[in-house]
Motif scaffolding. Structure first.
Motif, PDB file in Angstrom:
ATOM      1  N   ILE A  89       0.601  -1.048  -0.139  1.00 41.74           N
ATOM      2  CA  ILE A  89       0.133  -0.239  -0.163  1.00 41.74           C
ATOM      3  C   ILE A  89       0.747   1.057  -0.118  1.00 41.74           C
ATOM      4  N   LYS A  90       0.826   2.520  -0.707  1.00 38.98           N
ATOM      5  CA  LYS A  90       1.146   3.507  -1.236  1.00 38.98           C
ATOM      6  C   LYS A  90       0.702   4.765  -0.346  1.00 38.98           C
ATOM      7  N   PRO A  91       0.300   5.568   0.233  1.00 43.14           N
ATOM      8  CA  PRO A  91      -0.785   6.466   0.622  1.00 43.14           C
ATOM      9  C   PRO A  91       0.011   7.544  -0.483  1.00 43.14           C
ATOM     10  N   VAL A  92      -0.429   8.141  -1.283  1.00 42.24           N
ATOM     11  CA  VAL A  92      -1.076   9.399  -1.782  1.00 42.24           C
ATOM     12  C   VAL A  92      -1.767  10.462  -2.030  1.00 42.24           C
ATOM     13  N   THR A  93      -1.188  11.437  -1.409  1.00 42.06           N
ATOM     14  CA  THR A  93      -2.797  13.092  -0.763  1.00 42.06           C
ATOM     15  C   THR A  93      -1.948  14.067  -1.706  1.00 42.06           C
ATOM     16  N   LYS A  94      -3.256  14.036  -1.883  1.00 47.96           N
ATOM     17  CA  LYS A  94      -3.244  15.267  -3.179  1.00 47.96           C
ATOM     18  C   LYS A  94      -4.218  16.338  -2.388  1.00 47.96           C
ATOM     19  N   THR A  95      -3.869  17.701  -2.879  1.00 44.19           N
ATOM     20  CA  THR A  95      -4.957  19.566  -1.494  1.00 44.19           C
ATOM     21  C   THR A  95      -5.574  19.708  -3.010  1.00 44.19           C
ATOM     22  N   PHE A  96      -7.269  19.946  -2.496  1.00 43.38           N
ATOM     23  CA  PHE A  96      -7.442  20.928  -3.465  1.00 43.38           C
ATOM     24  C   PHE A  96      -8.149  22.099  -2.960  1.00 43.38           C
ATOM     25  N   ILE A  97      -7.668  22.790  -3.738  1.00 42.33           N
ATOM     26  CA  ILE A  97      -8.043  24.213  -3.036  1.00 42.33           C
ATOM     27  C   ILE A  97      -9.196  25.098  -4.166  1.00 42.33           C
ATOM     28  N   THR A 132     -12.694   5.589   4.882  1.00 37.81           N
ATOM     29  CA  THR A 132     -13.191   4.693   4.180  1.00 37.81           C
ATOM     30  C   THR A 132     -12.751   2.842   4.500  1.00 37.81           C
ATOM     31  N   ARG A 133     -11.615   3.118   5.184  1.00 33.63           N
ATOM     32  CA  ARG A 133     -10.399   2.125   5.559  1.00 33.63           C
ATOM     33  C   ARG A 133     -11.337   1.471   7.039  1.00 33.63           C
ATOM     34  N   TYR A 134     -12.156   2.233   8.008  1.00 37.51           N
ATOM     35  CA  TYR A 134     -12.093   2.026   9.214  1.00 37.51           C
ATOM     36  C   TYR A 134     -13.904   2.523   9.377  1.00 37.51           C
ATOM     37  N   ASN A 135     -14.921   3.318   8.261  1.00 37.13           N
ATOM     38  CA  ASN A 135     -16.172   3.002   7.729  1.00 37.13           C
ATOM     39  C   ASN A 135     -16.193   4.271   8.853  1.00 37.13           C
ATOM     40  N   THR A 136     -15.370   5.436   9.165  1.00 34.33           N
ATOM     41  CA  THR A 136     -15.619   6.621  10.401  1.00 34.33           C
ATOM     42  C   THR A 136     -16.060   7.804   9.862  1.00 34.33           C
ATOM     43  N   SER A 160      -3.350   4.288 -10.561  1.00 35.18           N
ATOM     44  CA  SER A 160      -3.900   3.129  -9.688  1.00 35.18           C
ATOM     45  C   SER A 160      -4.479   2.147 -10.867  1.00 35.18           C
ATOM     46  N   TYR A 161      -4.664   1.031 -10.490  1.00 35.23           N
ATOM     47  CA  TYR A 161      -4.716   0.011 -10.919  1.00 35.23           C
ATOM     48  C   TYR A 161      -6.426  -0.477 -11.073  1.00 35.23           C
ATOM     49  N   SER A 162      -6.491   0.068  -9.340  1.00 40.45           N
ATOM     50  CA  SER A 162      -7.673  -0.977  -8.884  1.00 40.45           C
ATOM     51  C   SER A 162      -8.252   0.020  -7.973  1.00 40.45           C
ATOM     52  N   CYS A 163     -10.015   0.060  -6.939  1.00 38.88           N
ATOM     53  CA  CYS A 163     -10.669   0.641  -6.333  1.00 38.88           C
ATOM     54  C   CYS A 163      -9.583   0.983  -5.366  1.00 38.88           C
ATOM     55  N   SER A 164      -9.232   1.479  -4.372  1.00 42.43           N
ATOM     56  CA  SER A 164      -8.683   3.020  -3.108  1.00 42.43           C
ATOM     57  C   SER A 164      -9.187   2.525  -1.757  1.00 42.43           C
ATOM     58  N   HIS A 165      -8.942   2.527  -0.653  1.00 42.46           N
ATOM     59  CA  HIS A 165      -9.577   3.287   0.789  1.00 42.46           C
ATOM     60  C   HIS A 165      -9.031   4.605   0.538  1.00 42.46           C
ATOM     61  N   ALA A 166      -9.641   5.967   0.574  1.00 39.87           N
ATOM     62  CA  ALA A 166      -8.974   6.867   1.487  1.00 39.87           C
ATOM     63  C   ALA A 166      -9.619   7.243   2.730  1.00 39.87           C
ATOM     64  N   LYS A 167      -8.807   8.350   2.560  1.00 44.38           N
ATOM     65  CA  LYS A 167      -8.806   9.484   3.795  1.00 44.38           C
ATOM     66  C   LYS A 167      -9.314  10.500   3.070  1.00 44.38           C
ATOM     67  N   ILE A 168     -10.170  11.502   3.628  1.00 41.80           N
ATOM     68  CA  ILE A 168     -10.708  12.687   2.637  1.00 41.80           C
ATOM     69  C   ILE A 168     -10.393  13.845   3.816  1.00 41.80           C
ATOM     70  N   VAL A 169      -9.894  15.162   4.190  1.00 44.61           N
ATOM     71  CA  VAL A 169      -9.786  16.449   5.942  1.00 44.61           C
ATOM     72  C   VAL A 169     -10.409  17.212   5.202  1.00 44.61           C
ATOM     73  N   ILE A 170     -11.626  17.801   5.216  1.00 42.96           N
ATOM     74  CA  ILE A 170     -11.922  19.064   4.617  1.00 42.96           C
ATOM     75  C   ILE A 170     -12.008  20.192   5.569  1.00 42.96           C
ATOM     76  N   TYR A 171     -11.855  20.983   5.597  1.00 46.72           N
ATOM     77  CA  TYR A 171     -11.512  22.326   6.506  1.00 46.72           C
ATOM     78  C   TYR A 171     -12.239  23.483   5.983  1.00 46.72           C
ATOM     79  N   GLY A 172     -12.695  23.828   7.669  1.00 48.93           N
ATOM     80  CA  GLY A 172     -13.613  24.578   7.398  1.00 48.93           C
ATOM     81  C   GLY A 172     -12.928  25.887   7.509  1.00 48.93           C
TER      82      GLY A 172
END
Length: 282
Positions: free
Chosen positions: A137-145, A222-226, A180-192
């Motif tokens: 597994i490789k974590p790859v992070t991108k920031t969207f503004i 999505t890994r832990y359904n939180t 990515s060759y397949s579907c990936s779990h994700a962590k989404i962090v949204i800033y107020g």
């Protein structure tokens, strides 16, 4: 080159003295499958729980006296076993890490007898690890503004290897080639600050019906359904029941490319946990 990092964050590298990786099958892999009765076809191709092996040589400094080398071999072995045993005894995964950013989640379940060369004060130990995921597994992070995100949101300090996307126009739209060759779990962090943040990824909506204050961030994993909010003091608020239910916020990201769209009024990070049968070569 490989290293091992346990769940406490303690790490040992296997590419330099005194720990040297020897023979291993860490880059071997296989898929399991089922056959369709009466037909020359296969189905349900998957990775099941798997074991892998590696041998570590314990090599103290040759410039030291033999007595000191013998003592250090025992100390280095004790440190290595303590590193592994923390994960196994606490039923948590450590990580075998490759130098290309991939990690293999696992825990050590077996050690073969120590081979000790008395004259050189060198030890060799074979370890067996087991992995539920049995993938790298490789974590790859991108920031969207978006262009409507305020200046306070954009004035942030990030690690140099983060990717950025400053969306043009009122609405935020970006195409992310994740490789990515397949579907990936994700962590989404949204800033107020933002109310009822909504993100579409390839048409699938990730929305949580809550207000996120300027000093808060909303996290979907999505890994832990939180789903929860965290404020500046570290206080966590469970937002599981506030998640959108028409589209699951726990759905994995599809394979590349990803079209990401939102209203452009807030900033967020997406960390995709890219999966491969073996790590990329360095």
């Amino acid at each position: 080159m490989f290293s091992y990092k346990n769940a406490k964050g303690e790490e040992i590298s296997f590419d330099d003295y005194p720990y040297l990786m020897q023979e291993n099958d860490l880059t071997d892999y296989s898929w399991n499958y089922e056959t369709v009765d009466g037909k020359n076809k296969i189905k349900n191709i998957r990775h099941d729980v798997g074991e892998r092996n590696f041998t570590v040589a314990i090599v103290p400094d040759f410039n030291l006296p033999l007595k000191d080398r013998r003592y250090l071999v025992k100390e280095y072995l004790n440190r290595l076993f303590a590193l592994f045993e923390y994960d196994t005894n606490n039923n948590v995964n450590g990580q075998i890490q490759a130098d290309t950013g991939f990690y293999y989640p696992c825990r050590v379940i077996q050690s073969d007898k120590v081979l000790y060369e008395e004259g050189l004060s060198i030890a060799k130990v074979k370890f067996t690890v087991v992995s539920e995921e049995n993938i790298w597994i490789k974590p790859v992070t991108k920031t969207f503004i978006g262009s409507r995100a305020n200046a306070d949101q954009t004035n942030q300090d990030y690690p140099f290897d983060y990717l950025y996307d400053y969306a043009a126009g009122i609405n935020g739209v970006s195409v992310w080639n994740l490789n990515s060759y397949s579907c990936s779990h994700a962590k989404i962090v949204i800033y107020g600050a933002v109310l009822n943040p909504s993100i579409h990824i390839n048409g699938h909506q990730y929305i949580v019906y809550t207000s996120v204050a300027a000093d808060e961030r909303l996290m979907i994993d999505t890994r832990y359904n939180t789903v929860y909010k965290v404020n500046s003091t570290g206080t966590m608020v469970n937002c599981f029941d506030l998640r959108g239910k028409q589209d699951s916020v726990f759905q994995k990201l599809p394979s590349s490319p990803l079209t990401v769209s939102w209203n452009g009024a807030f900033r967020f990070d997406i960390t995709a946990f890219v999966e491969r049968s073996l790590p990329e070569w360095s």
